[in-house]
Design an enzyme around this catalytic site. Sequence first.
Site, mmCIF file in Angstrom:
data_model
loop_
_atom_site.group_PDB
_atom_site.id
_atom_site.type_symbol
_atom_site.label_atom_id
_atom_site.label_comp_id
_atom_site.label_asym_id
_atom_site.label_seq_id
_atom_site.Cartn_x
_atom_site.Cartn_y
_atom_site.Cartn_z
ATOM 1 N N LEU A 1 0.974 -1.085 0.089
ATOM 2 C CA LEU A 1 0.126 -0.005 0.105
ATOM 3 C C LEU A 1 0.958 1.192 0.052
ATOM 4 C CD1 LEU A 1 -2.863 -0.727 2.739
ATOM 5 C CD2 LEU A 1 -3.169 -0.931 0.126
ATOM 6 N N ASP A 2 0.378 2.260 -0.644
ATOM 7 C CA ASP A 2 1.233 3.566 -0.543
ATOM 8 C C ASP A 2 1.280 4.053 0.832
ATOM 9 O OD1 ASP A 2 1.356 3.338 -3.397
ATOM 10 O OD2 ASP A 2 -0.398 4.830 -3.617
ATOM 11 N N ALA A 3 2.319 5.007 1.336
ATOM 12 C CA ALA A 3 2.320 5.360 2.650
ATOM 13 C C ALA A 3 1.026 6.044 3.029
ATOM 14 C CB ALA A 3 3.620 6.303 2.652
ATOM 15 N N HIS B 1 0.157 1.889 -8.260
ATOM 16 C CA HIS B 1 -0.899 2.870 -7.817
ATOM 17 C C HIS B 1 -2.111 2.618 -8.553
ATOM 18 C CE1 HIS B 1 2.162 4.863 -5.771
ATOM 19 N NE2 HIS B 1 2.727 5.377 -6.610
ATOM 20 N N LYS C 1 -5.368 4.896 -7.542
ATOM 21 C CA LYS C 1 -5.305 6.272 -7.921
ATOM 22 C C LYS C 1 -5.161 6.579 -9.336
ATOM 23 C CE LYS C 1 -2.895 7.124 -3.565
ATOM 24 N NZ LYS C 1 -1.521 7.048 -2.833
#
Length: 249
Positions: free
Chosen positions: A112-114, A204, A207
């Site tokens: 997962l992204d930060a 990503h 998004k």
Amino acid sequence: MKEKSGVETQYRLDQYLQLALGISRKEAGKAIRNRWVNVNDVLVTQRDFKVTEQDKIEVDDEVITYSSKKRYFMLHKPKGYVSSHRHDGHISLFRLLDENEDVETLHIAGRLDADTTGMVLITDDGQWSHRIMRPGHNNDEESDVAKTYEIKLARPMTDEMISQLEAGVELRGDELLTKPAIVERLEDHSEKMIRLTITEGRYHQVKRMLAAVGNHVEDLHRMQIGHLTLDGLAEGEYRALTDEEVEGF
Ligand code: URA
């Protein structure tokens, strides 16, 4: 060779020493020949003597252990943690695991992204994580593992945007369209909250999908992977998966 007997895996003694001590089969044979090895407090000099991970094995009076059991965890990731062992400016999410977990041997099945929160699966079983994350692994869209996200958007979600996501969209730099996604509107007067289910794991991806239809993700939360939900696990907490949960993939 390793063979299965009932639930316990059996090993030749020289193979067990090799696995537990990281030595060659020849060195293991030498230790056995030199009468350094006890099994359940009895001296054993046969290299092919059968042992299991439950036996007490001593080399030179030191108990040695080997476990083939793989480890599987579910973590509820808070914002600000990165999905890697290194942490350039951010804290690694492995810091949320207990020090005794031997974290260096673990990896993440689907980063997962930060700034994303939610479910992260962590394991030392590469085949298992590959099964979960590999996009389109058997060319059958239905059988890929679904990941469900709750999303807060910058702009209201239009019917046109939903139709595009359901049909598949083009992501910049990718040749293939995304696979059909499932989009549900969540109760929200601003129409900026949706639940999105996808069966791929591109970079990503969520998004980029929302950007491709002219919207923008403000908050992203992964609530479900396959049959697993966070179900009461608080942010920052983790737990081991049950055998049944692991085998469900
Ligand atoms: N898709 C994204 O864009 N980010 C995530 O963290 C997960 C899926």
